[in-house]
Enzyme design. Structure first.
Site, PDB file in Angstrom:
ATOM      1  N   TYR A  23       0.825  -1.217   0.000  1.00 34.85           N
ATOM      2  CA  TYR A  23       0.000   0.000   0.000  1.00 34.85           C
ATOM      3  C   TYR A  23       0.855   1.262   0.000  1.00 34.85           C
ATOM      4  O   TYR A  23       0.418   2.327  -0.440  1.00 34.85           O
ATOM      5  CB  TYR A  23      -0.927  -0.027   1.214  1.00 34.85           C
ATOM      6  CG  TYR A  23      -2.243   0.685   1.020  1.00 34.85           C
ATOM      7  CD1 TYR A  23      -2.892   0.706  -0.210  1.00 34.85           C
ATOM      8  CD2 TYR A  23      -2.863   1.326   2.090  1.00 34.85           C
ATOM      9  CE1 TYR A  23      -4.101   1.343  -0.374  1.00 34.85           C
ATOM     10  CE2 TYR A  23      -4.080   1.964   1.931  1.00 34.85           C
ATOM     11  CZ  TYR A  23      -4.693   1.972   0.700  1.00 34.85           C
ATOM     12  OH  TYR A  23      -5.893   2.613   0.545  1.00 34.85           O
ATOM     13  N   LYS A  83      -3.733   7.740   3.854  1.00 36.53           N
ATOM     14  CA  LYS A  83      -4.982   7.373   4.513  1.00 36.53           C
ATOM     15  C   LYS A  83      -4.898   7.638   6.021  1.00 36.53           C
ATOM     16  O   LYS A  83      -5.879   8.044   6.645  1.00 36.53           O
ATOM     17  CB  LYS A  83      -5.320   5.909   4.257  1.00 36.53           C
ATOM     18  CG  LYS A  83      -5.784   5.609   2.840  1.00 36.53           C
ATOM     19  CD  LYS A  83      -7.105   6.291   2.508  1.00 36.53           C
ATOM     20  CE  LYS A  83      -7.645   5.861   1.163  1.00 36.53           C
ATOM     21  NZ  LYS A  83      -8.885   6.578   0.791  1.00 36.53           N
TER      22      LYS A  83
END
Length: 256
Positions: free
Chosen positions: A155, A162
Site C-alpha cells: 500500500y 490514509k
C-alpha cells in the site's frame, strides 16, 4: 419515506458501478436524496455515462481537487442543481502514483508522496471548505478510508495518506462541529474497484479477508459500505462526528 428524503448530496469520484461511490449514490437516491456527482478529465465522460445508470439520472459537475478554480467555483456550480442548500458530501477521492506504492517505502521521491497527500488527504479539507457556503444548520461529510492503524503490504504511501486522512477528518470534526457539520469516515474492506485494482499485489488483501473476517467478506459487494455512508449522511447519527465506522466483516477486530 427514505432516511435522506429531501436532502441534497454531492458524491465525488464516481467512475464505475463497482465503486462504493456509485453504491452510495444509488442508495441515497433510493432513500429520497437529490444526488449530484463529480469527476474530471478523462473520467468525466465515464462519470456522465454512469450517472445514467442510477435510478434517476444525476447531474455531473467537473471537479479536479488539485485545481484551485474548480474548488473556488464549486459552490456556485452546485447551486445550479441544489439551490442554496447542500446537506451532505461524500469524499471518494484518492490517488497515488505507482511510484509511491509497493515496496521501497523510504526510497519514494517527495513529488510522488506529495501527490498522494494532496489528492487523497488535503482534498477532504479543501472539498469540505468549498462546500461550506451551501451548508445549512447541519451537514454531514463522509469520507472513505482503508484502516490506517496498521501498515499494509504494497500500500506504500497511500497507506500514509490514509492515516493522514483519518487525522484530517478528526480536525475537521473539531473545527466544524460548532457549525453543525459532522465529519466521519467509513473504513471498508477490500473491494475490486478501480482503486484496488491499481494497487500491485492487492490479491493479498482478498486472501487475508477470506480467512479472517468473522462475518465473511465479498470483494464484489459494495452495498454494505454504501449503506453505511448513507446512514452517516442521514439524521440517524446526529451526535456522531470524528468517527471511523468499519465495514469490513469484522476483520479489524480479530487477530490471527
Amino acid at each position: 419515506m427514505g432516511i435522506l428524503e429531501g436532502k441534497t448530496i454531492l458524491v465525488t469520484g464516481v467512475l464505475t458501478e463497482a465503486s462504493i461511490a456509485y453504491a452510495t449514490a444509488r442508495i441515497a437516491q433510493q432513500e429520497g436524496a437529490t444526488v449530484v456527482l463529480s469527476n474530471f478529465g478523462r473520467a468525466l465522460s465515464l462519470c456522465q455515462r454512469i450517472a445514467k445508470r442510477l435510478p434517476r439520472e444525476a447531474p455531473v459537475v467537473e471537479l479536479d481537487v488539485t485545481n484551485a478554480e474548480h474548488l473556488s467555483t464549486l459552490a456556485d456550480r452546485l447551486r445550479e442543481h441544489v439551490g442554496d442548500s447542500l446537506d451532505g458530501v461524500v469524499h471518494s477521492i484518492g490517488f497515488a502514483p505507482q511510484e509511491a506504492m509497493g515496496e521501497g517505502f523510504p526510497e519514494v521521491a517527495w513529488e510522488h508522496a506529495a501527490t498522494a497527500f494532496q489528492v487523497s488527504t488535503w482534498s477532504m479539507a479543501s472539498l469540505t471548505n468549498a462546500c461550506r457556503p451551501l451548508f445549512g444548520d447541519t451537514a454531514s461529510v463522509v469520507g472513505l478510508t482503508f484502516d490506517a492503524t496498521v501498515a499494509w503490504p504494497v500500500y506504500g504511501w497511500m497507506g500514509a495518506a490514509k492515516a493522514a486522512l483519518e487525522s484530517t477528518s478528526r480536525y475537521l470534526a473539531r473545527e466544524l462541529g460548532p457549525e453543525g457539520v459532522r465529519v466521519n469516515l467509513v473504513a471498508a474492506g477490500p473491494l475490486r474497484s478501480m482503486a484496488m485494482k491499481s494497487i500491485p499485489g492487492s490479491s493479498q488483501f482478498e486472501e487475508a479477508w477470506e480467512g479472517r473476517a468473522p462475518l465473511g467478506w465479498s470483494v464484489t459487494d459494495t452495498e454494505p459500505a454504501g449503506k453505511a455512508v448513507v446512514a452517516l449522511l442521514s439524521d440517524w447519527f446526529p451526535a456522531t462526528t470524528g468517527e471511523i465506522v468499519h465495514v469490513d466483516g469484522g476483520f479489524h477486530a480479530v487477530g490471527v
